[in-house]
Enzyme design. Structure first.
Site, short mmCIF file in Angstrom:
data_model
loop_
_atom_site.label_atom_id
_atom_site.label_comp_id
_atom_site.label_asym_id
_atom_site.label_seq_id
_atom_site.Cartn_x
_atom_site.Cartn_y
_atom_site.Cartn_z
N ASP A 82 5.30 3.55 -4.96
CA ASP A 82 5.06 2.25 -5.95
C ASP A 82 5.03 2.40 -7.45
OD1 ASP A 82 2.65 3.45 -5.73
OD2 ASP A 82 1.70 1.91 -4.87
N ASN A 151 -9.77 -2.76 0.64
CA ASN A 151 -9.35 -3.81 1.00
C ASN A 151 -8.33 -3.72 2.15
OD1 ASN A 151 -7.03 -3.58 -0.30
ND2 ASN A 151 -7.59 -5.40 -1.70
N HIS A 153 -5.43 -2.23 1.79
CA HIS A 153 -4.14 -2.26 1.19
C HIS A 153 -3.39 -0.95 1.29
CE1 HIS A 153 -5.17 -1.05 -3.14
NE2 HIS A 153 -4.76 -0.30 -2.71
N GLU A 158 -1.12 -6.05 -0.64
CA GLU A 158 -2.51 -6.54 -0.71
C GLU A 158 -2.56 -7.28 0.66
OE1 GLU A 158 -4.26 -5.48 -2.64
OE2 GLU A 158 -3.69 -5.33 -4.72
C1 F6R Z 1 -0.96 4.88 -4.31
C2 F6R Z 1 -0.94 3.74 -3.63
C3 F6R Z 1 -2.27 2.94 -3.35
C4 F6R Z 1 -3.38 3.89 -3.06
C5 F6R Z 1 -4.80 3.18 -2.72
C6 F6R Z 1 -6.06 4.12 -2.67
O1 F6R Z 1 0.59 5.04 -4.66
O2 F6R Z 1 -0.06 2.93 -3.26
O3 F6R Z 1 -2.25 1.99 -2.20
O4 F6R Z 1 -3.10 4.66 -2.00
O5 F6R Z 1 -4.95 2.49 -3.83
O6 F6R Z 1 -6.07 4.90 -3.86
P1 F6R Z 1 -7.19 5.98 -4.00
O7 F6R Z 1 -6.55 7.28 -3.17
O8 F6R Z 1 -7.20 6.31 -5.46
O9 F6R Z 1 -8.56 5.57 -3.32
#
Ligand code: F6R
Length: 262
Positions: A82, A151, A153, A158
């Site tokens: 992303d 959450n 995701h 989401e």
């Molecule tokens: C990152 C992504 C997000 C993260 C998620 C966890 O490319 O797509 O889904 O993997 O938000 O983030 P961290 O690892 O910072 O807790």
């Protein structure tokens, strides 16, 4: 490393391997071993990559392994999950910048074969369609790395995302904007939209490696592993995938009841 990493099972879902690691460092090493094995088995692997805090330790380990000659990235290609939209790739908060800084600049990867969605594309819908086509043209993803949001995701998918979506433009939820604002000067600087592989794109990967650490992930991990697949917990789709590794620390595993050490 044996006692520091335990394989947890629930006695039925043999497609899911849950490795519970003593701490973040152990988790990072275990995840790096799985990642490097993929590349060693298939040097021209197509790798799906994630940003965020969770995989940083794994990337550090992979850099060490690359420098020690234990893994060679010269033939791989990569596709990141992303990118914020709109955001230029030169912006220090862009995911392209993150990948260059945290991995690509320190390993022998061919930068022209690394892909991050272009968050500054003039036609973002076309960018999304072209991204999935590029993944397909490369032969599909062999190993997709994921983190997980508090959450549930994955990527920027989401809660309440459709399981089958391809790469698409998403509106970020308030809690994700808040969580990600830690990296920006003010919360108003966080882009409100993103371009993300959809759950359909992610699910099509031949294998998946999800890394999660800390208490903040414990509920999402429990809902993912012990609940039924539910679009309100996007990561729970992984229960249906045939080849998934969860590499998590003891805190992230702390609410599991059905999964126990073997
Ligand atoms: C990152 C992504 C997000 C993260 C998620 C966890 O490319 O797509 O889904 O993997 O938000 O983030 P961290 O690892 O910072 O807790």
């Amino acid at each position: 490393m044996k006692t520091e990493v335990k394989l947890y099972t629930n006695g039925k879902d043999k497609n899911i391997r849950v490795y519970v690691c003593k701490d973040y460092e152990t988790l990072s090493k275990k995840a790096a071993t799985i990642f490097a094995s993929q590349v060693n088995l298939k040097p021209e692997s197509v790798l799906g990559l994630a940003t965020g805090s969770s995989p940083i330790g794994m990337y550090k380990e992979l850099i060490k392994m690359n420098k020690a000659g234990e893994v060679d990235f010269s033939k791989v290609s990569s596709f990141n999950l992303d990118e914020y939209y709109p955001l230029e790739e030169t912006n220090e908060q862009s995911y392209r910048y993150f990948m260059n800084q945290n991995l690509f600049k320190d390993i022998n990867i061919d930068i022209s074969r690394t892909h991050v969605p272009n968050g500054n594309a003039a036609d973002i819908e076309k960018e999304a369609a072209d991204y999935d086509k590029a993944v397909a043209d490369a032969g599909g993803i062999d190993l997709q790395v994921l983190g997980i949001g508090g959450n549930g995701h994955i990527g920027f998918n989401e809660p309440d995302s459709t399981f089958v979506l391809p790469t698409h433009v998403v509106n970020l939820k308030e809690d994700t904007i808040k969580a990600n604002s830690r990296f920006f000067a003010t919360i108003d600087d966080v882009p409100k939209r993103a371009i993300s592989m959809g759950i359909g794109t992610i699910f099509a990967a031949r294998s998946i490696l999800l890394v999660a650490s800390g208490k903040g992930k414990a509920e999402a991990i429990k809902a993912t592993l012990e609940g039924n697949p539910d679009p309100m917990v996007p990561a729970s789709v992984l229960k249906l995938h045939s080849n998934v590794y969860f590499v998590i620390d003891e805190e992230a595993a702390s609410l599991l009841e059905e999964y126990k050490p073997e």
